[in-house]
Scaffold this motif. Structure first.
Motif, PDB file in Angstrom:
ATOM      1  N   GLY A  37      -2.733   5.722 -16.873  1.00  6.85           N
ATOM      2  CA  GLY A  37      -3.009   6.983 -15.921  1.00  6.85           C
ATOM      3  C   GLY A  37      -2.560   6.804 -14.715  1.00  6.85           C
ATOM      4  O   GLY A  37      -3.494   7.128 -13.608  1.00  6.85           O
ATOM      5  N   ALA A  38      -1.545   5.970 -13.543  1.00 13.58           N
ATOM      6  CA  ALA A  38      -1.372   6.443 -12.726  1.00 13.58           C
ATOM      7  C   ALA A  38      -0.263   7.637 -12.505  1.00 13.58           C
ATOM      8  O   ALA A  38       0.403   8.366 -13.422  1.00 13.58           O
ATOM      9  CB  ALA A  38       0.367   4.993 -12.591  1.00 13.58           C
ATOM     10  N   ARG A  39      -0.477   7.770 -11.151  1.00 10.33           N
ATOM     11  CA  ARG A  39       0.013   9.196 -10.687  1.00 10.33           C
ATOM     12  C   ARG A  39       1.455   9.219 -10.411  1.00 10.33           C
ATOM     13  O   ARG A  39       2.058   9.881 -11.087  1.00 10.33           O
ATOM     14  CB  ARG A  39      -0.544   9.963  -9.308  1.00 10.33           C
ATOM     15  N   ASP A  40       1.984   7.885  -9.675  1.00  9.53           N
ATOM     16  CA  ASP A  40       3.271   7.983  -9.973  1.00  9.53           C
ATOM     17  C   ASP A  40       3.983   6.149  -9.250  1.00  9.53           C
ATOM     18  O   ASP A  40       2.604   5.349  -9.977  1.00  9.53           O
ATOM     19  CB  ASP A  40       3.786   8.729  -8.340  1.00  9.53           C
ATOM     20  N   ARG A  41       4.791   6.099  -8.943  1.00  6.77           N
ATOM     21  CA  ARG A  41       5.182   4.475  -8.704  1.00  6.77           C
ATOM     22  C   ARG A  41       4.402   3.873  -7.458  1.00  6.77           C
ATOM     23  O   ARG A  41       4.047   2.863  -7.916  1.00  6.77           O
ATOM     24  CB  ARG A  41       6.706   4.542  -8.378  1.00  6.77           C
ATOM     25  N   ALA A  42       4.648   4.488  -6.987  1.00  4.24           N
ATOM     26  CA  ALA A  42       3.117   4.023  -5.587  1.00  4.24           C
ATOM     27  C   ALA A  42       1.982   3.620  -6.079  1.00  4.24           C
ATOM     28  O   ALA A  42       1.526   2.666  -5.914  1.00  4.24           O
ATOM     29  CB  ALA A  42       2.500   5.078  -4.998  1.00  4.24           C
ATOM     30  N   GLN A  43       0.557   4.122  -7.216  1.00  2.09           N
ATOM     31  CA  GLN A  43      -0.254   4.050  -7.489  1.00  2.09           C
ATOM     32  C   GLN A  43      -0.294   3.020  -8.754  1.00  2.09           C
ATOM     33  O   GLN A  43      -1.077   2.138  -8.467  1.00  2.09           O
ATOM     34  CB  GLN A  43      -0.829   4.758  -8.682  1.00  2.09           C
ATOM     35  N   LEU A  44       1.404   3.145  -9.320  1.00  2.00           N
ATOM     36  CA  LEU A  44       1.417   1.582 -10.142  1.00  2.00           C
ATOM     37  C   LEU A  44       1.342   0.311  -9.652  1.00  2.00           C
ATOM     38  O   LEU A  44       1.246  -0.770 -10.087  1.00  2.00           O
ATOM     39  CB  LEU A  44       2.949   1.922 -10.785  1.00  2.00           C
ATOM     40  N   VAL A  45       2.373   0.652  -7.902  1.00  4.91           N
ATOM     41  CA  VAL A  45       2.016  -0.862  -6.934  1.00  4.91           C
ATOM     42  C   VAL A  45       0.603  -1.404  -6.630  1.00  4.91           C
ATOM     43  O   VAL A  45       0.196  -2.016  -6.989  1.00  4.91           O
ATOM     44  CB  VAL A  45       2.489  -0.453  -5.963  1.00  4.91           C
ATOM     45  N   VAL A  46      -0.128  -0.281  -6.563  1.00  2.94           N
ATOM     46  CA  VAL A  46      -1.389  -0.738  -6.160  1.00  2.94           C
ATOM     47  C   VAL A  46      -2.387  -0.950  -7.503  1.00  2.94           C
ATOM     48  O   VAL A  46      -2.740  -2.084  -6.745  1.00  2.94           O
ATOM     49  CB  VAL A  46      -1.726   0.683  -6.038  1.00  2.94           C
TER      50      VAL A  46
END
Length: 228
Positions: free
Chosen positions: A202-211
């Motif tokens: 449910g990640a918005r984008d690649r940045a949230q995947l990193v978080v």
């Protein structure tokens, strides 16, 4: 397609400069200007821009509060937030990334870097790969706020072993091309793994995947002296 940009900065001169720069590009346009976080959220809801260029420090409701509100709004899931900041307030940047921002740029970047950054984030990618950004992220993402983890380790059970592996490489700041070389696959295959991981978590984008990678413990934050 034209990238629709909302400017959020309390300094009129900077907003005017950004507007001239952005409107001079055939592939993007400024659709609104906000002077504080509250107005940024209101204009985001009114204009549904592709990207908000957000100053993190503004009077009243700041860029962090605005980023949280925009990224938490189910009607604004397609809106990306690109933070403008200085490295002196890097802890705020980490908080903004946790809130859902897609990346950040220093206010001292060149015009070309700013425009390329807007295109990158609007396309769904993140601005997290430069060395300085990587150091910042590893320093703060797994620090004090990890008690409020939003992605517990068990959530990663939905991922395949290869998806977890690719997610870890992404979290360390590697591009799809770099990961493809390490895994001896094509960049398209890596991109597929990234998107599947984002969908499952449910990640918005690649940045949230990193978080999520840091906060779940998939990747450990390395103190600066260990990374040398």
């Amino acid at each position: 397609m034209t990238i629709r940009v909302l400017l959020a900065d309390d300094q009129a001169l900077l907003r005017a400069t950004f507007r001239i720069l952005i409107d001079s590009c055939p592939d993007m346009e400024v659709v609104g200007e906000a002077t504080d976080g509250t107005e940024a959220v209101e204009l985001a809801r009114a204009h549904r821009p592709d990207l908000v260029l957000m100053d993190i420090r503004m009077p009243g409701a700041d860029g962090l509060a605005a980023t949280s509100a925009i990224c938490a709004d189910p009607d604004l899931t397609a809106v990306r937030v690109l933070i403008l900041t200085t490295f002196e307030i890097d802890e705020y940047v980490a908080q903004a990334l946790r809130a859902g921002a897609s990346g950040f740029l220093g206010k001292d970047v060149t015009a070309d870097v700013l425009l390329d950054g807007i295109r990158t984030v609007a396309a769904g990618d993140s601005l997290l790969s430069p060395t300085a950004a990587r150091t910042l992220i590893t320093r703060f993402l797994a620090s004090p706020a990890e008690s409020s983890q939003s992605s517990a380790p068990e959530h990663l059970a939905a991922l395949t072993a290869r998806e977890r592996e690719v997610m870890a490489w992404v979290a360390e700041g590697h591009s799809n091309e770099e990961i493809a070389e390490k895994l001896f696959v094509s960049p398209l295959t890596v991109r597929t793994h990234v998107h599947r991981a984002m969908t499952k978590l449910g990640a918005r984008d690649r940045a949230q995947l990193v978080v999520m990678a840091y906060q779940s413990g998939l990747v450990r934050a390395v103190p600066p002296h260990e990374g040398n």
